[in-house]
Design a protein around this motif. Structure first.
Motif, PDB file in Angstrom:
ATOM      1  N   HIS A 280       3.408   7.901  -0.473  1.00 25.42           N
ATOM      2  CA  HIS A 280       3.013   8.999  -1.362  1.00 25.42           C
ATOM      3  C   HIS A 280       2.745  10.265  -0.558  1.00 25.42           C
ATOM      4  N   GLU A 281       2.141  10.096   0.626  1.00 20.99           N
ATOM      5  CA  GLU A 281       1.869  11.275   1.457  1.00 20.99           C
ATOM      6  C   GLU A 281       3.167  11.915   1.956  1.00 20.99           C
TER       7      GLU A 281
ATOM      8  N   ASN B 212       0.855  -1.190   0.000  1.00 21.45           N
ATOM      9  CA  ASN B 212       0.000   0.000   0.000  1.00 21.45           C
ATOM     10  C   ASN B 212       0.891   1.241   0.000  1.00 21.45           C
ATOM     11  N   PRO B 213       1.036   1.878  -1.148  1.00 25.16           N
ATOM     12  CA  PRO B 213       2.017   2.974  -1.255  1.00 25.16           C
ATOM     13  C   PRO B 213       1.490   4.314  -0.759  1.00 25.16           C
ATOM     14  N   ILE B 214       0.264   4.361  -0.280  1.00 25.49           N
ATOM     15  CA  ILE B 214      -0.349   5.658   0.033  1.00 25.49           C
ATOM     16  C   ILE B 214       0.445   6.434   1.090  1.00 25.49           C
TER      17      ILE B 214
END
Lengths: 112, 148
Positions: free
Chosen positions: A78-79, A73-75
């Motif tokens: 990314h944030e 889960n790259p979120i």
């Protein structure tokens, strides 16, 4: 918010956990058993690392029948990227990253 | 059920109703996605992802709609909508977790090209949705200018 970011960076501060994320990038939707055999780690070690990664929201899961499938889960990354990198000097950083990649050659561990 | 290609999760400091609205309201979706999601969101209805006044970039059908908890839709380029090999499936699961809401986006049945396109787009879309709902603002141009 600080807690979330702390968990992300602590989870990433371990080579085995980064290897798990790399392998989930290569092959999304793996079971614990598949990850253990591909990475030559004990199920117990993989299970503990996955728990840390899940708590940091770097690994997401879905249940399919009796199996639990794991995904990168790259979120959160990314944030972090949006907070410190994307908002300034993006074109120049892209050029530098490209240069670095060209000088150092392919990452090698990308495609196994 | 097909094994999903991607399962992306973000925790948003907002109510499930606000998250549902962000995905389904034409004006709110346009603010963080730079396209509007347009539909009446009834099961069997079509939905479109488009600039106002322009042809749709993506189209599909609503497969499940249970506001504010679950939305499932098919997803295809307008030219490929009748080709089952080119139609993927997106599911949003929205669940309250204390004062936050957990949004899980599951994308299934993607082609290899779709896999590549989507892996780059979803993190920007979901991060930008979170920023909009939590701050009322968006990161300028999360797609690096591709939508201009």
């Amino acid at each position: 918010m600080a807690d979330e970011m702390d968990r992300v960076f602590k989870a990433l501060a371990d080579a085995s956990r980064r290897a798990l994320l790399d392998d989930l990038f290569r092959e999304p939707g793996q079971t614990l058993g598949a990850l253990a055999s591909r990475l030559d780690m004990t199920r117990q070690a993989v299970s503990q690392h996955l728990a840390v990664l899940e708590a940091a929201n770097l690994v997401s899961t879905v249940k399919r029948g009796r199996e639990k499938l794991h995904y990168l889960n790259p979120i959160p990354i990314h944030e972090a990227h949006g907070r410190w990198i994307a908002k300034f000097e993006r074109p120049r950083l892209d050029a530098l990253a490209e240069l670095k990649q060209r000088l150092e050659g392919p990452q090698g561990d990308r495609d196994g | 059920m097909d094994k999903p290609s991607y399962v992306y999760v973000t925790y948003i400091l907002a109510t499930p109703e606000k998250v549902w609205e962000a995905i389904t309201d034409a004006e709110v979706s346009a603010r963080f996605w730079h396209r509007s999601n347009v539909s009446d969101w009834q099961v069997g209805s079509t939905w479109e992802h488009k600039f106002p006044g322009k042809p749709a970039d993506l189209v599909g059908k609503v497969l499940e709609a249970d506001p504010p908890s679950r939305l499932v839709m098919t997803w295809a380029g307008p030219a490929h909508v009748d080709n089952p090999d080119r139609v993927s499936v997106v599911a949003f699961d929205i669940k309250p977790m204390g004062e936050k809401t957990r949004l899980t986006m599951t994308h299934s049945k993607l082609t290899p090209q779709g896999l590549k396109d989507v892996s780059e787009a979803w993190p920007a879309v979901l991060s930008n949705m979170k920023t909009l709902l939590e701050t009322g603002d968006v990161i300028p141009d999360p797609f690096g200018g591709i939508h201009g």
